[in-house]
Structure formats: structure tokens, C-alpha cells
Design a protein around this motif. Structure first.
Motif, PDB file in Angstrom:
ATOM      1  N   GLU A   6      16.078   1.289 -24.046  1.00 52.14           N
ATOM      2  CA  GLU A   6      15.851   2.073 -22.834  1.00 52.14           C
ATOM      3  C   GLU A   6      16.840   1.668 -21.747  1.00 52.14           C
ATOM      4  OE1 GLU A   6      11.644   0.938 -24.418  1.00 52.14           O
ATOM      5  OE2 GLU A   6      13.612   0.004 -24.143  1.00 52.14           O
ATOM      6  N   LEU A  20      15.106   8.263 -17.274  1.00 51.01           N
ATOM      7  CA  LEU A  20      15.171   7.209 -18.271  1.00 51.01           C
ATOM      8  C   LEU A  20      15.800   7.748 -19.548  1.00 51.01           C
ATOM      9  CD1 LEU A  20      11.651   5.560 -17.889  1.00 51.01           C
ATOM     10  CD2 LEU A  20      13.742   5.111 -16.600  1.00 51.01           C
ATOM     11  N   CYS A  22      16.544   6.787 -23.683  1.00 50.16           N
ATOM     12  CA  CYS A  22      16.215   5.967 -24.850  1.00 50.16           C
ATOM     13  C   CYS A  22      17.234   6.285 -25.932  1.00 50.16           C
ATOM     14  CB  CYS A  22      14.808   6.262 -25.330  1.00 50.16           C
ATOM     15  SG  CYS A  22      14.358   5.449 -26.889  1.00 50.16           S
ATOM     16  N   TRP A  36       7.111   8.166 -24.519  1.00 50.36           N
ATOM     17  CA  TRP A  36       7.260   7.163 -23.467  1.00 50.36           C
ATOM     18  C   TRP A  36       5.866   6.669 -23.106  1.00 50.36           C
ATOM     19  CZ3 TRP A  36      11.841   5.280 -21.723  1.00 50.36           C
ATOM     20  CH2 TRP A  36      12.990   6.001 -22.030  1.00 50.36           C
ATOM     21  N   ARG A  38       3.895   3.354 -20.702  1.00 48.84           N
ATOM     22  CA  ARG A  38       4.196   2.439 -19.611  1.00 48.84           C
ATOM     23  C   ARG A  38       3.086   1.418 -19.445  1.00 48.84           C
ATOM     24  NH1 ARG A  38       3.501   6.658 -14.476  1.00 48.84           N
ATOM     25  NH2 ARG A  38       1.195   6.777 -14.545  1.00 48.84           N
ATOM     26  N   ILE A  70       9.773  15.279 -20.616  1.00 43.73           N
ATOM     27  CA  ILE A  70      10.390  14.582 -21.751  1.00 43.73           C
ATOM     28  C   ILE A  70      11.244  15.590 -22.514  1.00 43.73           C
ATOM     29  CG2 ILE A  70       8.366  14.976 -23.235  1.00 43.73           C
ATOM     30  CD1 ILE A  70       8.984  12.273 -24.570  1.00 43.73           C
ATOM     31  N   TYR A  80      14.935  11.434 -23.469  1.00 43.08           N
ATOM     32  CA  TYR A  80      14.992  11.246 -22.030  1.00 43.08           C
ATOM     33  C   TYR A  80      13.614  11.449 -21.409  1.00 43.08           C
ATOM     34  CZ  TYR A  80      19.873  12.263 -23.138  1.00 43.08           C
ATOM     35  OH  TYR A  80      21.121  12.272 -23.688  1.00 43.08           O
ATOM     36  N   LEU A  81      13.423  10.816 -20.277  1.00 38.71           N
ATOM     37  CA  LEU A  81      12.246  11.083 -19.461  1.00 38.71           C
ATOM     38  C   LEU A  81      12.733  11.319 -18.034  1.00 38.71           C
ATOM     39  CD1 LEU A  81       9.132  11.262 -19.428  1.00 38.71           C
ATOM     40  CD2 LEU A  81       9.132   8.893 -18.598  1.00 38.71           C
ATOM     41  N   TYR A  94       8.457   0.782 -18.521  1.00 36.67           N
ATOM     42  CA  TYR A  94       8.429   1.974 -19.357  1.00 36.67           C
ATOM     43  C   TYR A  94       9.036   1.680 -20.720  1.00 36.67           C
ATOM     44  CZ  TYR A  94       6.864   4.891 -15.514  1.00 36.67           C
ATOM     45  OH  TYR A  94       6.117   5.455 -14.503  1.00 36.67           O
ATOM     46  N   TYR A  95       8.301   2.050 -21.756  1.00 37.44           N
ATOM     47  CA  TYR A  95       8.721   1.799 -23.127  1.00 37.44           C
ATOM     48  C   TYR A  95       8.956   3.107 -23.859  1.00 37.44           C
ATOM     49  CZ  TYR A  95       6.832  -2.879 -22.334  1.00 37.44           C
ATOM     50  OH  TYR A  95       6.573  -4.135 -21.838  1.00 37.44           O
ATOM     51  N   CYS A  96      10.021   3.137 -24.609  1.00 38.51           N
ATOM     52  CA  CYS A  96      10.294   4.231 -25.529  1.00 38.51           C
ATOM     53  C   CYS A  96       9.669   3.866 -26.873  1.00 38.51           C
ATOM     54  CB  CYS A  96      11.799   4.410 -25.658  1.00 38.51           C
ATOM     55  SG  CYS A  96      12.312   5.667 -26.843  1.00 38.51           S
ATOM     56  N   TRP A 115       9.345   0.369 -31.224  1.00 37.80           N
ATOM     57  CA  TRP A 115       9.270   0.202 -29.780  1.00 37.80           C
ATOM     58  C   TRP A 115      10.603  -0.271 -29.228  1.00 37.80           C
ATOM     59  CZ3 TRP A 115       4.973   1.364 -26.928  1.00 37.80           C
ATOM     60  CH2 TRP A 115       3.759   1.502 -27.604  1.00 37.80           C
TER      61      TRP A 115
END
Length: 125
Positions: A6, A20, A22, A36, A38, A70, A80-81, A94-96, A115
Motif C-alpha cells: 500500500e 490509496l 495497492c 480495503w 482499516r 474502490i 485504488y481507494l 488502511y490495509y489492502c 494482506w
């Protein structure tokens, strides 16, 4: 094996926007649902958004619906976010995530096949 990285997090003010990114490597994500999630400070990880492998369907948490979008580019192996009208309560890591059926969260936590390491988003009031 899919590796997710990310980027794009940072410190912004309420009302600002961030995007964001990824980036996936190691294998194609074209047949995986992407999402995504969080983790706000001191809280459990939560679902934010997910998109089907062909981008036909997207899902959003109620808290971000209408503000976050998204999208994915399978040719670029990237997701993308877009986050607009950010609020202080959006502050989180924030995690992809990638999953054959779609990343999701339940009472037992959040589940995904792959992750990323996370990127910090901080929204000041």
C-alpha cells in the motif's frame, strides 16, 4: 503467492481527499476479489470496501458509502481507494487485502488470503 504493498497514506485535514494505491506483485490479482480494511487506533480491524475480480460489483461499509470509491486496474495489477470528504473518524491504518471470495470481517475478525503491510491515514479536525 501475492505480495501487496500500500501507498498514499498521510496526514490531511477534515474535508480533504486521499487516494490509496495497492500494488500487487508475485502473481496476478485479476481473478481475486480485492478489498480495503482499516484499523482505527485502539479498535478492531473493520471492513471498508471490496470489489469483485471483474469490477462488476463493489461493496462499501455504511460509514464510507458515498465518500470512498474502490476501483481496480487488472492490467496494472493495482487497486485504488479514492477517499473524499475525509473525517477524523477515518483515521486508521488502511490495509489492502486479496481473497478468492472477497475479504470480509465478522465477529471472529477479518479474513483474507493475502494482506499488505498497511498505510497510515490521519485526518485532523
Amino acid at each position: 503467492q501475492v505480495r501487496l504493498v500500500e501507498s498514499g497514506g498521510g496526514l490531511v485535514q477534515a474535508g480533504d481527499s486521499l487516494r490509496l494505491t495497492c500494488a500487487a506483485s508475485g502473481s496476478t490479482i485479476s481473478r481475486l476479489a480485492m478489498g480495503w480494511l482499516r484499523q482505527p487506533p485502539g479498535k478492531e480491524r473493520e471492513f471498508v470496501a471490496a470489489i469483485s475480480w471483474n469490477a462488476a460489483t463493489a461493496y462499501y461499509a455504511d460509514s464510507v458509502k458515498g465518500r470512498f470509491t474502490i476501483h481496480r486496474d487488472n492490467a496494472a495489477n493495482t487497486v485504488y481507494l479514492q477517499m473524499d470528504t475525509l473525517k477524523p473518524e477515518d483515521t486508521a491504518v488502511y490495509y489492502c487485502a486479496a481473497d478468492s471470495y472477497g475479504p470480509y470481517c465478522s465477529g471472529n475478525g477479518c479474513v483474507a488470503d493475502y494482506w499488505g503491510q498497511g498505510t497510515q491515514v490521519t485526518v485532523s479536525s
